[in-house]
Design a protein around this motif. Structure first.
Motif, short mmCIF file in Angstrom:
data_model
loop_
_atom_site.label_atom_id
_atom_site.label_comp_id
_atom_site.label_asym_id
_atom_site.label_seq_id
_atom_site.Cartn_x
_atom_site.Cartn_y
_atom_site.Cartn_z
N ASN A 1 0.83 -1.21 0.00
CA ASN A 1 0.00 0.00 0.00
C ASN A 1 0.87 1.26 0.00
O ASN A 1 0.56 2.26 0.66
N GLY A 2 1.97 1.18 -0.73
CA GLY A 2 2.87 2.33 -0.86
C GLY A 2 3.79 2.55 0.32
O GLY A 2 4.59 3.49 0.32
N LYS A 3 3.73 1.68 1.33
CA LYS A 3 4.55 1.85 2.53
C LYS A 3 5.68 0.82 2.55
O LYS A 3 5.50 -0.33 2.15
N THR A 4 6.85 1.22 3.05
CA THR A 4 8.00 0.34 3.17
C THR A 4 7.76 -0.66 4.30
O THR A 4 7.43 -0.28 5.42
N VAL A 5 7.94 -1.94 4.00
CA VAL A 5 7.70 -2.98 5.01
C VAL A 5 8.75 -2.93 6.10
O VAL A 5 8.43 -3.00 7.29
N ALA A 6 10.03 -2.82 5.72
CA ALA A 6 11.11 -2.94 6.70
C ALA A 6 12.11 -1.78 6.56
O ALA A 6 13.25 -1.98 6.13
N PRO A 7 11.72 -0.57 6.93
CA PRO A 7 12.62 0.58 6.75
C PRO A 7 13.90 0.46 7.58
O PRO A 7 14.97 0.90 7.13
N ASN A 8 13.82 -0.08 8.77
CA ASN A 8 15.02 -0.20 9.61
C ASN A 8 16.00 -1.23 9.04
O ASN A 8 17.21 -1.00 9.03
N LEU A 9 15.47 -2.33 8.56
CA LEU A 9 16.32 -3.35 7.95
C LEU A 9 16.98 -2.81 6.69
O LEU A 9 18.19 -3.02 6.46
N GLU A 10 16.23 -2.07 5.90
CA GLU A 10 16.78 -1.49 4.68
C GLU A 10 17.85 -0.45 4.99
O GLU A 10 18.87 -0.35 4.29
N ALA A 11 17.66 0.31 6.05
CA ALA A 11 18.65 1.33 6.42
C ALA A 11 19.97 0.68 6.82
O ALA A 11 21.05 1.15 6.44
N ILE A 12 19.90 -0.42 7.58
CA ILE A 12 21.12 -1.13 7.98
C ILE A 12 21.80 -1.71 6.75
O ILE A 12 23.04 -1.67 6.62
N ALA A 13 21.00 -2.28 5.82
CA ALA A 13 21.57 -2.86 4.60
C ALA A 13 22.28 -1.81 3.76
O ALA A 13 23.33 -2.07 3.17
N ARG A 14 21.72 -0.59 3.69
CA ARG A 14 22.33 0.47 2.88
C ARG A 14 23.69 0.90 3.43
O ARG A 14 24.63 1.13 2.67
N SER A 15 23.78 1.02 4.74
CA SER A 15 25.05 1.45 5.33
C SER A 15 26.00 0.29 5.57
O SER A 15 27.20 0.50 5.75
N GLY A 16 25.47 -0.92 5.56
CA GLY A 16 26.30 -2.10 5.77
C GLY A 16 26.32 -2.98 4.55
O GLY A 16 26.77 -2.57 3.48
N SER A 17 25.80 -4.21 4.68
CA SER A 17 25.83 -5.17 3.57
C SER A 17 24.54 -5.98 3.55
O SER A 17 23.89 -6.18 4.58
N LEU A 18 24.23 -6.48 2.36
CA LEU A 18 23.07 -7.34 2.16
C LEU A 18 23.46 -8.50 1.25
O LEU A 18 24.08 -8.29 0.20
N ILE A 19 23.12 -9.71 1.66
CA ILE A 19 23.17 -10.88 0.76
C ILE A 19 21.76 -11.44 0.69
O ILE A 19 21.17 -11.79 1.72
N SER A 20 21.23 -11.51 -0.52
CA SER A 20 19.87 -12.02 -0.70
C SER A 20 19.75 -12.60 -2.11
O SER A 20 20.16 -11.94 -3.08
N PRO A 21 19.28 -13.82 -2.26
CA PRO A 21 18.80 -14.67 -1.18
C PRO A 21 19.92 -15.48 -0.54
O PRO A 21 20.91 -15.81 -1.18
N VAL A 22 19.74 -15.78 0.74
CA VAL A 22 20.44 -16.85 1.43
C VAL A 22 19.44 -18.00 1.49
O VAL A 22 18.24 -17.77 1.56
N LEU A 23 19.92 -19.23 1.46
CA LEU A 23 19.00 -20.36 1.38
C LEU A 23 18.98 -21.17 2.67
O LEU A 23 20.03 -21.58 3.18
N SER A 24 17.79 -21.36 3.19
CA SER A 24 17.58 -22.25 4.35
C SER A 24 17.64 -23.69 3.86
O SER A 24 16.98 -24.03 2.88
N HIS A 25 18.40 -24.53 4.52
CA HIS A 25 18.62 -25.89 4.04
C HIS A 25 17.38 -26.78 4.19
O HIS A 25 17.19 -27.70 3.41
N VAL A 26 16.58 -26.53 5.22
CA VAL A 26 15.46 -27.41 5.51
C VAL A 26 14.12 -26.68 5.45
O VAL A 26 13.11 -27.26 5.08
N GLY A 27 14.09 -25.42 5.78
CA GLY A 27 12.83 -24.69 5.75
C GLY A 27 12.00 -24.87 7.00
O GLY A 27 10.83 -24.50 7.02
N PHE A 28 12.61 -25.41 8.06
CA PHE A 28 11.96 -25.50 9.37
C PHE A 28 12.85 -24.84 10.41
O PHE A 28 14.08 -24.83 10.29
#
Length: 642
Positions: free
Chosen positions: A294-321
């Motif tokens: 709805n035009g709003k950022t879901v995770a602004p704090n997470l995105e701010a940390i990623a911008r000043s730091g680092s982001l790897i996406s996707p990382v893969l969960s081996h089992v999904g549990f």
């Protein structure tokens, strides 16, 4: 009379099974609902055959025992024994105590503090009514059966009014056996749903054992039928011995081992030791970064940390549990043994103080024991210890959820003295709000005006469901922002390695499925790594088990080197999965269902049977089987060394 008894038991069981597993209605964690007319017809015929076989067989046994006595007592005993025993088994199977005692005690504690017994009773009304109605029906049926059977049935077992129940039992057995062999070939959805029921499960277990001629655990009626019924060394999921010329497990020929990286050894951090703040956001998907609702950022704090730091996406969960994922995260291994090297053990040995603030019970699935969490923590607060603060009344370990607010309050109290930070700290937070059902009463509505109630969660409401899910993620991100503010205010942000990740992703009815850990794809297995340290990147696939080495490198002040190894994924245990998959790039995923033989190039949405592949598709599947077999062999060797 016995038709009524069987009908009552069947109705009770199917209602419980649908509530817990969503057999007919689908729902969270139910990938194989019986939701088409033909499937439901096949299910009901098979279920009725199994129930008839069970009731008639027990009836025949009791008649044989009481042959020389009046006939109504054995019939009454049948009602009591079959009905009572079946209900007891259902209670054990569905763990009904978790619906009643714990739920009601929590509701009373939560509401009596406000002085309202009425509110307490209303809070637990569903469970109380269910218990009272069940008890009343059971007593009524018992009294009626006693009076009815004592007056109306023949007085001798030799009376012609008795049916030939021995022949009926044999007929029901043969019909059930035919269906048990045929159903898996017709519909895996029906097979999966039938396996959730008691009579069918008892029968197939017994039939599989009777047809397991070589005593290897697999017969004609198993989920994976034995293609070599008289050779005990060859069966589905057998350990394939490399280089012996024999294909023990029936997948991909004789195993040719591939070199795989071993589990990293115990590592101690010397010299300057930054703090480690590790936050796991439950069930949060890889596409959270950049997500807008709805035009709003879901995770602004997470995105701010990623911008000043680092982001790897996707990382893969081996089992999904959750349980297996957290073990991999902390240990760097696909399937660590208890006592294996882990972040908790090596950071404790490196002089760190350790604090755990978790919104889930960390003893669930032996997480804490396997990675040494509880034994090495100086402060240990998890969902079990904070159970009185849980958001939902259900007391089952897998359903306990503690609002992040309580975790941050506990953190603020424990770290209110600045001197606490003079020693290196390892803080582990587990934020649970994004877990199903994606809303609780204390959650802020950041993205939606009205969350979708649990009672309305269905594929028909998938758009509202997705908004509700992302709102839950936004709430966890809001709490993450509060944690960041405190860390910066206390002057420890720059002296800390901050890691934010997830345990697995979530399907939101994109393929008709809601939940995780039931199919291998980017939505269920794809997560992220965000850190406040810049310069962390990857050129290939990254798995959750790679995070331990990345974290240790950052704590030592080194740039992480992420080798380009394939990431193995499984649905189920490494040794006995129903599906396996690998990724060797940033988006490609190859999967294989071991029970049906269906292979997929997931990113292309292209599937075919593994026996009919060619070219690149065949090469990808053969490599997947080799990597899985090599990982099993390596895991076996590591456990023997331990």
């Amino acid at each position: 009379m016995f038709l009524c008894l069987a009908s009552l038991l069947a109705a009770l069981e199917l209602a419980l099974a649908d509530r817990k597993y969503g057999l007919f209605t689908g729902g969270f964690g139910q990938s194989q609902a019986v939701d088409r007319l033909a499937e439901r017809a096949l299910f009901l015929v098979s279920y009725a055959a199994a129930m008839a076989m069970l009731v008639i067989t027990v009836w025949w046994i009791i008649i044989r025992i009481f042959r020389s006595r009046e006939s109504w007592p054995p019939l009454f005993f049948l009602t009591t024994i079959v009905g009572g025993a079946y209900i007891l088994l259902l209670a054990l199977t569905f763990q009904l105590h978790q619906y009643f005692s714990d739920t009601m005690s929590f509701a009373l504690m939560a509401n009596l503090g406000g002085g309202s017994l009425t509110d307490a009773l209303l809070f637990a009304s569903d469970e109380i009514v269910l218990a009272v109605v069940g008890l009343a029906l059971g007593l009524s049926a018992y009294i009626y059966a006693y009076r009815f059977l004592s007056r109306r049935f023949p007085k001798s077992c030799d009376d012609p009014a008795w049916p030939a129940c021995g022949r009926l039992a044999v007929a029901a057995f043969l019909l059930t056996l035919i269906l048990a062999i045929a159903v898996p070939m017709i519909s895996s959805d029906v097979k999966n749903s039938l396996n959730r029921t008691l009579a069918w499960g008892l029968f197939t277990t017994a039939a599989n054992r009777l047809t397991d001629f070589d005593n290897d655990g697999y017969g004609w009626v198993s989920d994976m039928p034995d293609r070599h019924p008289f050779n005990s060394t060859r069966y589905p999921l057998a350990m394939d011995v490399p280089g012996n010329g024999i294909d023990e497990d029936g997948y991909g020929g004789d195993l040719e081992l591939l070199p795989l990286p071993p589990q990293p050894p115990l590592t101690e951090i010397a010299g300057k030791r930054p703090h480690l703040i590790l936050i796991v956001m439950e069930s949060t998907r890889y596409d959270v970064i950049g997500k807008r609702i709805n035009g709003k950022t879901v995770a602004p704090n997470l995105e701010a940390i990623a911008r000043s730091g680092s982001l790897i996406s996707p990382v893969l969960s081996h089992v999904g549990f959750t349980t297996a994922s957290l073990k991999s995260l902390f240990s760097g291994s696909l399937q660590p043994a208890s006592g294996s090297p882990s972040l908790f053990r090596e950071l404790k040995a490196s002089g760190y103080e350790i604090s755990v603030f978790s919104g889930q019970p960390e003893g669930f699935g032996d997480i804490a024991e396997t990675v040494g969490m509880r034994e090495n923590a100086d402060l240990f607060l998890d969902g079990e210890k904070l159970k009185h603060l849980r958001a939902f009344s259900n007391g089952a370990q897998g359903s306990i959820l503690i609002d992040e607010k309580h975790l941050l309050d506990a953190f603020a109290e424990a770290y209110q003295v600045p001197a606490k930070w003079e020693k290196p700290q390892f803080l582990y937070f587990n934020f649970q709000s994004p877990h199903f059902p994606y809303y609780h009463k204390d959650m802020t509505l950041n993205l939606v005006d009205r969350p979708l109630p649990r009672s309305e969660i269905s594929a028909a409401n998938k758009e509202k469901l997705r908004e509700t899910y992302w709102n839950a993620v936004a709430y966890a991100d809001q709490r993450l922002g509060e944690l960041v503010v405190k860390l910066k205010r206390d002057g420890v942000w720059d002296d800390s390695v901050v890691i934010i990740t997830s345990d697995h992703g979530e399907d939101l009815f994109e393929d008709g499925f809601l939940g995780h850990g039931h199919n291998i794809n980017i939505r269920q297995n794809g997560i992220f790594l965000v850190t406040n340290r810049p310069g962390v990147s990857a050129n290939g696939a990254v798995g959750l088990s790679d995070l331990r080495a990345i974290i240790l490198s950052l704590l030592k002040g080194e740039k992480p080197v992420i080798p380009a190894n394939p990431v193995l994924m499984t649905v189920g245990d490494l040794d006995s999965p129903t599906q396996i998959g690998i990724s060797e790039g940033t988006s490609d995923i190859t999967s294989l269902r071991l029970d049906t033989g269906e292979a997929c190039m997931v990113e292309q949405n292209h599937c075919a049977h593994a026996d009919h592949l060619s070219g690149t598709f065949r090469h990808r599947v053969e490599r997947l089987i080799r990597i899985w077999g090599s990982a099993r062999w390596q895991n076996r060797a590591e456990r023997k060394r331990d």
